[in-house]
Scaffold this motif. Structure first.
Motif, PDB file in Angstrom:
ATOM      1  N   PHE A  75      32.821 -34.958 -82.753  1.00 58.88           N
ATOM      2  CA  PHE A  75      31.493 -34.206 -83.084  1.00 58.88           C
ATOM      3  C   PHE A  75      32.301 -32.643 -82.999  1.00 58.88           C
ATOM      4  O   PHE A  75      30.826 -32.437 -81.639  1.00 58.88           O
ATOM      5  CB  PHE A  75      30.925 -34.025 -83.327  1.00 58.88           C
ATOM      6  CG  PHE A  75      29.910 -33.252 -85.134  1.00 58.88           C
ATOM      7  CD1 PHE A  75      30.877 -33.709 -86.215  1.00 58.88           C
ATOM      8  CD2 PHE A  75      29.424 -32.752 -84.762  1.00 58.88           C
ATOM      9  CE1 PHE A  75      30.409 -32.543 -87.362  1.00 58.88           C
ATOM     10  CE2 PHE A  75      29.053 -31.853 -85.448  1.00 58.88           C
ATOM     11  CZ  PHE A  75      29.913 -31.704 -86.777  1.00 58.88           C
ATOM     12  N   VAL A  76      33.057 -31.676 -84.063  1.00 61.43           N
ATOM     13  CA  VAL A  76      33.199 -30.526 -83.254  1.00 61.43           C
ATOM     14  C   VAL A  76      33.015 -29.014 -83.924  1.00 61.43           C
ATOM     15  O   VAL A  76      33.425 -29.170 -85.575  1.00 61.43           O
ATOM     16  CB  VAL A  76      35.017 -30.140 -82.842  1.00 61.43           C
ATOM     17  CG1 VAL A  76      35.306 -28.822 -82.309  1.00 61.43           C
ATOM     18  CG2 VAL A  76      35.151 -31.281 -81.720  1.00 61.43           C
ATOM     19  N   THR A  77      32.262 -28.911 -84.458  1.00 57.39           N
ATOM     20  CA  THR A  77      32.064 -27.408 -85.116  1.00 57.39           C
ATOM     21  C   THR A  77      32.864 -26.502 -84.790  1.00 57.39           C
ATOM     22  O   THR A  77      32.977 -26.090 -83.367  1.00 57.39           O
ATOM     23  CB  THR A  77      30.156 -27.035 -84.588  1.00 57.39           C
ATOM     24  OG1 THR A  77      29.940 -26.510 -83.307  1.00 57.39           O
ATOM     25  CG2 THR A  77      29.174 -28.324 -85.600  1.00 57.39           C
ATOM     26  N   GLY A  78      33.219 -25.023 -85.785  1.00 61.80           N
ATOM     27  CA  GLY A  78      35.023 -24.413 -85.118  1.00 61.80           C
ATOM     28  C   GLY A  78      35.045 -25.574 -85.036  1.00 61.80           C
ATOM     29  O   GLY A  78      36.450 -24.219 -83.995  1.00 61.80           O
ATOM     30  N   GLY A 100      30.677 -28.326 -94.284  1.00 65.71           N
ATOM     31  CA  GLY A 100      29.191 -28.357 -93.087  1.00 65.71           C
ATOM     32  C   GLY A 100      28.574 -26.357 -93.098  1.00 65.71           C
ATOM     33  O   GLY A 100      29.697 -25.578 -93.335  1.00 65.71           O
ATOM     34  N   ASP A 101      27.958 -25.660 -92.743  1.00 69.70           N
ATOM     35  CA  ASP A 101      27.228 -25.530 -92.592  1.00 69.70           C
ATOM     36  C   ASP A 101      26.305 -24.866 -92.190  1.00 69.70           C
ATOM     37  O   ASP A 101      25.429 -25.576 -91.668  1.00 69.70           O
ATOM     38  CB  ASP A 101      26.790 -24.326 -94.609  1.00 69.70           C
ATOM     39  CG  ASP A 101      26.595 -23.097 -94.524  1.00 69.70           C
ATOM     40  OD1 ASP A 101      26.664 -22.087 -93.171  1.00 69.70           O
ATOM     41  OD2 ASP A 101      26.315 -22.475 -95.084  1.00 69.70           O
ATOM     42  N   LEU A 102      26.808 -23.932 -91.191  1.00 65.13           N
ATOM     43  CA  LEU A 102      25.304 -23.598 -89.327  1.00 65.13           C
ATOM     44  C   LEU A 102      23.863 -23.482 -90.238  1.00 65.13           C
ATOM     45  O   LEU A 102      22.685 -23.348 -89.389  1.00 65.13           O
ATOM     46  CB  LEU A 102      25.914 -22.524 -88.407  1.00 65.13           C
ATOM     47  CG  LEU A 102      26.769 -23.700 -87.459  1.00 65.13           C
ATOM     48  CD1 LEU A 102      26.989 -21.962 -86.457  1.00 65.13           C
ATOM     49  CD2 LEU A 102      26.302 -24.196 -86.412  1.00 65.13           C
ATOM     50  N   GLY A 147      20.958 -30.265 -93.570  1.00 63.26           N
ATOM     51  CA  GLY A 147      22.381 -30.283 -93.898  1.00 63.26           C
ATOM     52  C   GLY A 147      23.481 -30.931 -92.346  1.00 63.26           C
ATOM     53  O   GLY A 147      24.453 -31.990 -92.313  1.00 63.26           O
ATOM     54  N   LEU A 148      22.640 -29.798 -91.433  1.00 66.81           N
ATOM     55  CA  LEU A 148      23.627 -29.689 -90.589  1.00 66.81           C
ATOM     56  C   LEU A 148      22.696 -31.701 -89.495  1.00 66.81           C
ATOM     57  O   LEU A 148      23.838 -31.837 -89.150  1.00 66.81           O
ATOM     58  CB  LEU A 148      23.380 -28.951 -89.239  1.00 66.81           C
ATOM     59  CG  LEU A 148      24.364 -28.652 -87.508  1.00 66.81           C
ATOM     60  CD1 LEU A 148      25.614 -29.419 -88.395  1.00 66.81           C
ATOM     61  CD2 LEU A 148      24.056 -27.352 -87.321  1.00 66.81           C
ATOM     62  N   ARG A 149      21.060 -31.615 -89.165  1.00 73.05           N
ATOM     63  CA  ARG A 149      21.060 -32.746 -88.965  1.00 73.05           C
ATOM     64  C   ARG A 149      21.782 -34.162 -89.191  1.00 73.05           C
ATOM     65  O   ARG A 149      22.222 -35.047 -88.287  1.00 73.05           O
ATOM     66  CB  ARG A 149      19.674 -32.676 -89.346  1.00 73.05           C
ATOM     67  CG  ARG A 149      19.117 -31.188 -88.832  1.00 73.05           C
ATOM     68  CD  ARG A 149      17.672 -31.941 -88.318  1.00 73.05           C
ATOM     69  NE  ARG A 149      16.650 -30.536 -88.052  1.00 73.05           N
ATOM     70  CZ  ARG A 149      16.797 -29.659 -87.916  1.00 73.05           C
ATOM     71  NH1 ARG A 149      16.427 -28.944 -89.400  1.00 73.05           N
ATOM     72  NH2 ARG A 149      15.821 -28.850 -87.292  1.00 73.05           N
TER      73      ARG A 149
END
Length: 327
Positions: free
Chosen positions: A5-8, A55-57, A62-64
């Motif tokens: 799983f990759v954010t950004g 998603g939104d940091l 929501g991130l969890r």
């Protein structure tokens, strides 16, 4: 098949990371922001195998939920504010997205590990900016953390909270990344601003690049190399902190010279560079250069591209873009 799983994922590093992970047979899930349509389109055109999630940091709950739903084996938290200059204009937002959000991601990873009973390995990228006005060179993992910008302070918090969760039993590696560039850098970054302008000047024979502190020294490397270090650190048997750098420094002026010479300007490059007070930062770390001995020793990592080659690849890319635009 491992799942990451990759954010950004739409950023420079996220795109190269997706390329590498997919090439190794990893199932890649990425978080994207609503309304980021152009970046998503570019990512899918380059890397069609990724699975994307809105998603939104800034949305902790929501991130969890998203991390719990995806259930990854590896988490790479690359999202956040990425500009030191922007952090001065938006210090609170920077603290939230580059600092506090890291705690949300790591806490979600720890809870997933507790709930499933399987290892969840994480990468929290750090930055050379956490060292600020370091009193020794080069900087390594033992250099005191004392940032001098809102960006550096936010990354310092994320760096420390990674250590906290590592102590709690979560496999959290941090890569203290020194400057790393590529043609995928957005134009808002000074390096890409320089190479794009150099290409234009080379093509037209006139123009000026307006910059801030020409004497600031940085350790510049090739972005795909630094992404490779991230993957190595996540998959290493023991989580730790790793400086990722070339160990060589160059000034902003030297970057501009290399770019303009690559574009064909030659010895007259100085005529095309000016200092603009608008681009001077309130407080800037003058010299950042890293000692990556630990990463070389423990991860088997080393940089593959020298400074002139990195700059040259960026200029060549921007010159090609100009040619396509005129075709």
């Amino acid at each position: 098949m491992p799942r990451a799983f990759v954010t950004g994922i739409t950023g420079q590093d996220g795109g190269y990371l997706a390329d590498q992970l997919l090439g190794e047979g990893t199932e890649v899930h990425g978080m994207v922001r609503a309304g980021d349509d152009d970046a998503v389109r570019d990512l899918l055109a380059r890397t069609p195998g990724v699975v994307l999630h809105d998603g939104d940091l800034g949305d902790a709950e929501g991130l969890r939920r998203l991390i719990a739903d995806v259930g990854p084996d590896e988490i790479y938290n690359l999202a956040g504010i990425s500009s030191v200059a922007f952090s001065w204009a938006e210090p609170v937002l920077t603290a939230q997205l580059s600092g506090v959000a890291a705690a949300t991601v790591l806490d979600a990873a720890w809870r997933l590990q507790e709930d499933t009973g399987r290892k969840v390995a994480c990468l929290q990228p750090s930055s050379a900016e956490i060292f600020g006005h370091a009193d020794s060179w080069p900087q390594d993992e033992s250099t005191p953390v004392r940032p001098v910008s809102p960006y550096g302070a936010a990354k310092a918090y994320a760096h420390h909270i990674a250590g906290v969760y590592r102590g709690r039993g979560l496999h959290v590696a941090t890569c203290i990344l020194f400057n790393h560039e590529s043609p995928r850098r957005p134009l808002a970054f000074v390096t890409r601003k320089i190479t794009a302008a150099a290409a234009q000047i080379g093509a037209e024979g006139f123009g000026v690049i307006r910059l801030g502190n020409l004497d600031a020294r940085r350790d510049w490397g090739w972005a795909p190399d630094y992404v490779d270090a991230m993957v190595r650190s996540v998959r290493h048997e023991a989580a730790s902190d790793y400086v990722v750098a070339t160990g060589q420094t160059h000034t902003v002026a030297e970057f501009a010279e290399a770019a303009l010479r690559r574009a064909g300007v030659g010895d007259s490059w100085r005529d095309h560079v000016e200092v603009d007070p608008e681009f001077l930062r309130p407080n800037e770390a003058p010299i950042l250069v890293g000692d990556a001995s630990k990463a070389r020793r423990e991860l088997g990592w080393k940089p593959t591209a020298a400074f002139d080659e990195v700059v040259g690849r960026m200029v060549d890319h921007d010159m090609e873009l100009l040619k396509r635009g005129k075709a």
